[in-house]
Enzyme design. Structure first.
Site, short mmCIF file in Angstrom:
data_model
loop_
_atom_site.label_atom_id
_atom_site.label_comp_id
_atom_site.label_asym_id
_atom_site.label_seq_id
_atom_site.Cartn_x
_atom_site.Cartn_y
_atom_site.Cartn_z
CE LYS A 188 -5.25 -4.04 5.96
NZ LYS A 188 -6.20 -2.94 6.36
CD GLU A 264 -11.62 -9.29 -8.48
OE1 GLU A 264 -11.67 -10.50 -8.64
OE2 GLU A 264 -12.62 -8.55 -8.40
CB CYS A 298 -15.25 -2.66 -7.87
SG CYS A 298 -15.95 -4.28 -7.61
CD GLU A 396 -13.65 3.11 -8.50
OE1 GLU A 396 -12.55 3.29 -7.95
OE2 GLU A 396 -14.19 2.00 -8.59
#
Ligand code: NAP
Length: 500
Positions: A188, A264, A298, A396
């Site tokens: 997905k 992750e 990331c 972040e």
């Protein structure tokens, strides 16, 4: 599509893709379509299907049937390796086409997309070797009456949910490793960057992958993603995305069938620069570490922790590098930094830039949107005088925004680096091997770079510590992650009777 004949402009009209079930595309029929605008050009480029809950069930059932009848897991490793190698070969031939659509949907520079696809070819080649070499263990030391073996088996049906920042690369850091041991899967992708995932499924069918082994459902995370993480017949789920949705994935696994998870998640990664580093090299590396993929990685190095004696000079060196970076049309071969992938992300980044200024950080470079007449672009941005409590130092941002914090001692550098809930990646820049080793041992991060940043490849594992995730992808670890271990005790001769 051939590189020489490629028209580096968006298509005249959007291309429509079905979803991928049982080895073939399924057309939308009466389902809704999602239209994707190229973030670099602001024009519609693709349309994908908004799959329904029934479509997710059908995809999982297809993967289940393919797993249970052993059409893939029952093959020898050499036969699976042959399909992975053939995939690499076809991918090499279709690389330009995949890179083009990746650039259109994501906004990353075409040169970068090409390099990523080339890296993905390597993933398939490397994992093909692992399909052949994967093995268990034996225990010949249990006495004359007993022999023990440990086997590795595929987990079963694996769901794979990927984000929009590296739609194809992240996929290929997982798929060949998942398939190497005989699992089947349902992918997905993010709704905004779905088509290269569909292309991979098509390429793998072309390469001889049995039907039903690799299915793709498209649509939003809230509906299609949620249906996959809740599904009772998905044995394992690999999720790559935000820490917030990662939490939802853990909850869904607990509430459904305790599916095995690989996660992750986010990062707030430090770049530690000592005064004894090759500062020119380090400045280039730090600029690359936050500018690459518009900082939407990331593993972007978003916190610059720099020795106080060189902090101002070094910050200026990085700002000078930023000034030279070519930001612009992702389809232009000269572009180094492309568009911001989604409107929401654009607002988030600009919001953090405003917050940094409100909180008292000093804007040294960038801080504004760049107007090229179409698309959305943000200049690489550098903030000095950042304190550890500021939002731009802690959260972040997922954009080209670098926060600079000075340090005086090795211990202080390590303490600042570890002062985050994340533990994904870190870099250190120094010519002193003692310092490099000390820092690499004590900073909690799943990936570590010394005098470089963002290096990678199929051999070394990827993954995070702390709230950056669970498990590892790629390398030998990446294949083992998608297996489960079975221990087998084998009696040699007659058992000692229990009943006399
Ligand atoms: P995200 O919002 O968490 O989305 C990631 C994926 O999850 C997308 O496919 C999304 O689908 C889907 N999703 C959203 N809500 C869901 C739900 N309720 N149930 C199941 N699936 C759901 O993250 P993103 O904004 O796309 O990506 C940015 C984040 O990913 C950053 O935090 C970044 O650090 C992280 N990331 C981590 C790594 C790593 O390797 N550690 C790599 C890349 C990115 P839709 O997009 O279709 O809604």
């Amino acid at each position: 599509m051939n590189k020489a004949t490629l028209q580096l402009s968006p298509p005249n009209e959007p291309r429509t893709f079905g979803f991928y079930l049982d080895g073939a595309y399924v057309a939308a029929g009466d389902r809704e379509l999602a239209t994707r605008n190229s973030p670099g050009h602001g024009v519609p480029v693709t349309k994908t299907v908004k799959c329904t809950g029934d479509d997710v069930d059908a995809a999982v059932a297809s993967a289940r049937a393919a797993f249970e009848d052993r059409r893939w897991s029952g093959l020898g490793g050499a036969e699976r390796a042959a399909v992975l190698l053939k995939t690499a070969e076809i991918l090499r031939e279709r690389a330009e086409e995949v890179a083009y659509w990746e650039t259109l949907e994501n906004g990353k520079p075409i040169s970068q997309a090409r390099a990523e696809v080339a890296g993905c070819v390597g993933m398939f080649e490397y994992a093909s070797g692992l399909a052949r070499s994967l093995h268990g263990d034996s225990f010949n030391n249990l006495g004359d009456g007993m022999f023990g073996i440990v086997t590795r088996e595929p987990v079963g049906v694996v769901g794979v949910i990927t984000p929009w920042n590296f739609p194809f690369l992240i996929l290929c850091e997982r798929v060949p490793y998942i398939l190497a041991s005989g699992n089947t899967m349902v992918a997905k992708p993010s709704e905004v960057t779905s088509v290269t995932t569909l292309m991979l499924a098509e390429i793998m069918t072309q390469a001889g992958l049995p039907d039903g082994v690799f299915n793709v459902v498209t649509g939003s995370g809230r509906s299609v993603g949620q249906a996959l993480i809740d599904h009772m017949d998905v044995d394992m789920l690999s999720f790559t995305g935000s820490t917030a949705i990662g939490r939802a994935v853990v909850e869904a696994a607990g509430k459904s069938n305790f599916k095995k998870l690989g996660l992750e998640l986010g990062g707030k990664n430090p770049q530690i620069v000592f005064a004894d580093a090759d500062l020119e090299d380090a400045a280039d590396g730090v600029a690359f570490g936050i500018g690459f993929n518009t900082g939407q990685c990331c593993v972007s190095g978003s916190r610059l922790i720099v020795e106080r004696s060189v902090a101002d000079r070094f910050s200026q060196m990085v700002a000078d590098k930023f000034a030279k970076v070519v930001v612009g049309d992702p389809l232009d071969e000269a572009t180094q930094v492309g568009a911001i992938t989604t409107d929401t992300q654009n607002d988030t980044i600009m919001g953090y830039i405003a917050k940094g200024q409100d909180e008292g950080a000093r804007l040294v470079h960038g801080g504004e949107q760049l107007d090229f007449g179409r698309g959305q672009y943000i200049a690489p941005t550098l903030f000095a005088d950042v304190t550890r409590d500021m939002a731009i130092a802690r959260e972040e941002i997922f954009g080209p925004v670098l926060a600079v914090m000075p340090f005086d001692t090795v211990d202080e550098a390590i303490e600042i680096a570890n002062d985050t809930e994340y533990g994904l990646a870190a870099s250190v820049w120094t010519k002193n091997i003692d310092k490099a080793l000390q820092v690499s041992r004590r900073v909690r991060a799943g990936r570590f770079w010394v005098n470089t940043t963002l290096s990678g490849g199929p051999e070394l594992p990827i993954g995070g510590m702390k709230q950056s995730g669970w498990g590892r992808e790629a390398g030998v670890y990446g294949v083992e992650e998608y297996t489960q271990v079975k221990s087998v005790h084998i009696e040699i001769g007659k058992r000692d009777p229990w009943i006399a």
